[in-house]
Write an enzyme that holds these catalytic residues in place. Structure first.
Site, PDB file in Angstrom:
ATOM      1  N   THR A 160     -22.472  34.298   6.887  1.00 51.51           N
ATOM      2  CA  THR A 160     -23.072  35.446   7.558  1.00 51.51           C
ATOM      3  C   THR A 160     -22.788  35.325   9.052  1.00 51.51           C
ATOM      4  OG1 THR A 160     -25.188  36.387   8.287  1.00 51.51           O
ATOM      5  CG2 THR A 160     -25.280  34.141   7.449  1.00 51.51           C
ATOM      6  N   GLY A 161     -22.516  36.435   9.705  1.00 48.50           N
ATOM      7  CA  GLY A 161     -22.286  36.364  11.148  1.00 48.50           C
ATOM      8  C   GLY A 161     -21.166  37.281  11.582  1.00 48.50           C
ATOM      9  N   THR A 169     -26.877  40.273   6.590  1.00 43.96           N
ATOM     10  CA  THR A 169     -25.998  40.021   5.433  1.00 43.96           C
ATOM     11  C   THR A 169     -26.747  39.087   4.484  1.00 43.96           C
ATOM     12  OG1 THR A 169     -23.967  40.273   6.706  1.00 43.96           O
ATOM     13  CG2 THR A 169     -23.827  38.840   4.773  1.00 43.96           C
ATOM     14  N   ARG A 211     -13.532  49.514   8.525  1.00 43.90           N
ATOM     15  CA  ARG A 211     -13.544  48.094   8.920  1.00 43.90           C
ATOM     16  C   ARG A 211     -14.085  47.230   7.770  1.00 43.90           C
ATOM     17  NH1 ARG A 211     -17.754  43.983   9.311  1.00 43.90           N
ATOM     18  NH2 ARG A 211     -17.145  42.503  10.909  1.00 43.90           N
ATOM     19  N   VAL A 212     -13.379  46.178   7.414  1.00 46.59           N
ATOM     20  CA  VAL A 212     -13.857  45.235   6.396  1.00 46.59           C
ATOM     21  C   VAL A 212     -14.092  43.892   7.071  1.00 46.59           C
ATOM     22  CG1 VAL A 212     -13.273  44.025   4.266  1.00 46.59           C
ATOM     23  CG2 VAL A 212     -12.651  46.419   4.530  1.00 46.59           C
ATOM     24  N   GLY A 213     -15.228  43.286   6.797  1.00 45.61           N
ATOM     25  CA  GLY A 213     -15.561  42.003   7.424  1.00 45.61           C
ATOM     26  C   GLY A 213     -15.325  40.832   6.494  1.00 45.61           C
ATOM     27  N   ASP A 214     -15.884  39.701   6.869  1.00 48.05           N
ATOM     28  CA  ASP A 214     -15.674  38.465   6.112  1.00 48.05           C
ATOM     29  C   ASP A 214     -16.310  38.487   4.728  1.00 48.05           C
ATOM     30  OD1 ASP A 214     -18.140  38.465   7.670  1.00 48.05           O
ATOM     31  OD2 ASP A 214     -18.479  36.465   6.843  1.00 48.05           O
ATOM     32  N   GLY A 238     -18.090  38.712  11.619  1.00 52.63           N
ATOM     33  CA  GLY A 238     -17.080  38.674  10.562  1.00 52.63           C
ATOM     34  C   GLY A 238     -15.675  38.365  11.039  1.00 52.63           C
TER      35      GLY A 238
END
Ligand code: GLY
Length: 298
Positions: free
Chosen positions: A217-218, A166, A194-197, A220
């Site tokens: 980053t990481g 990221t 799927r949506v992450g952070d 999510g």
């Protein structure tokens, strides 16, 4: 007000694996190039938001990073990108699950500037991109051969979802304004939709001129539960230095079973970072115009 500008970028937190050292050297070079491109905007008197977008766009175009070209693949073998940005004056834009746009961070900026909304996803975001005159890419245009091979191996080994690569930038400009921008392909083998952070304001990205800005980053899901970027900015508001704010957020993220990293700039222009994975490529140019970079822990 004339402030001395500063900026820091990250190229993603993750684990080390065989071959990571040469890749690490290339990622460091990519982060330094992006940091210099963003800083050049600041040096010429440009705004923090412009600088952050230039730096993130640079990293999206570099196939080494998991954002834009070179994004990781879903379990179905497709790219779905997330990106968000926020200016310290409270303006923000975000996109999720975007497959046909070369630079998702530019689309997030258009959402901020040309709609009354903050967050557009999937087909609606892609339709809006076309309305804005952004080139519509054919399926597979963002998939690199290296990422296709990584996906094949992960499918064969039925590996758990992993992230890494990221990208993000936080900056403070000569006017004292701050901004944050983040972009990602998300987790390898993630489910479709799927949506992450990284797409979520307050989580992957946050900025407030009175306190500072952060980009994460990481893992999510854990960052979402920790409200990571906003938590970092609140820590800086209460006086924590950027490095300390990052450590406090990582402790929160660990409580939710995740790991990763983040970069921060405070309202005084101090830059900092933290990560609890084996690596996080990063590069910065501080308010004294001193350049720094790193890949593994110091
Ligand atoms: N931090 C990137 C993601 O989880 O999607």
């Amino acid at each position: 007000m004339t402030a001395r500008p500063s900026l820091i970028v990250h190229g993603g937190a993750g684990e080390l694996s065989e071959g990571d050292d040469p890749e690490g050297v290339r990622q460091l070079a990519g982060c330094s190039t992006a940091a210099r491109a963003g800083f050049e905007v600041l040096r010429r008197g440009g705004g923090a938001l412009d600088a952050a977008v230039v730096a993130v766009r640079c990293l999206e175009d570099d196939p080494l990073f998991n954002a834009g070209t070179g994004s990781t693949l879903t379990v179905d073998g497709e790219v779905e990108c997330d990106a968000s940005l926020m200016s310290g004056d409270g303006r923000a834009g975000a996109v999720g699950c975007v497959r046909t746009v070369r630079n998702p961070i530019e689309l997030a900026r258009r959402v901020m500037e040309r709609t009354p909304h903050v967050f557009l996803v999937a087909g609606g975001a892609e339709e809006f991109a076309v309305e804005c005159g952004i080139e519509k890419l054919p399926p597979g245009a963002l998939v690199t051969a290296a990422m296709r091979e990584k996906w094949r191996m992960a499918v064969a080994q039925r590996s758990a979802s992993r992230s890494g690569g990221t990208v993000g930038c936080v900056a403070r400009d000569a006017g004292g304004q701050v901004a944050a921008a983040t972009s990602t392909g998300g987790m390898l083998l993630k489910r479709r939709g799927r949506v992450g952070d990284s797409a979520v304001i307050g989580v992957g990205t946050y900025a407030d001129d009175l306190a500072g800005a952060a980009s994460c980053t990481g893992a999510g899901e854990a960052f979402i539960k920790a409200l990571a970027a906003k938590s970092a900015v609140e820590a800086m508001r209460s006086g924590a230095a950027p490095d300390e704010a990052a450590q406090r957020v990582l402790a929160l993220v660990r409580r939710f079973g995740g790991d990763g990293g983040l970069i921060c700039v405070d309202a005084a222009g101090r830059v900092g970072f933290g990560f609890d994975t084996a690596r996080m490529a990063r590069a910065w140019i501080d308010a004294d115009e001193l350049e720094g970079s790193g890949f593994k822990a110091a």
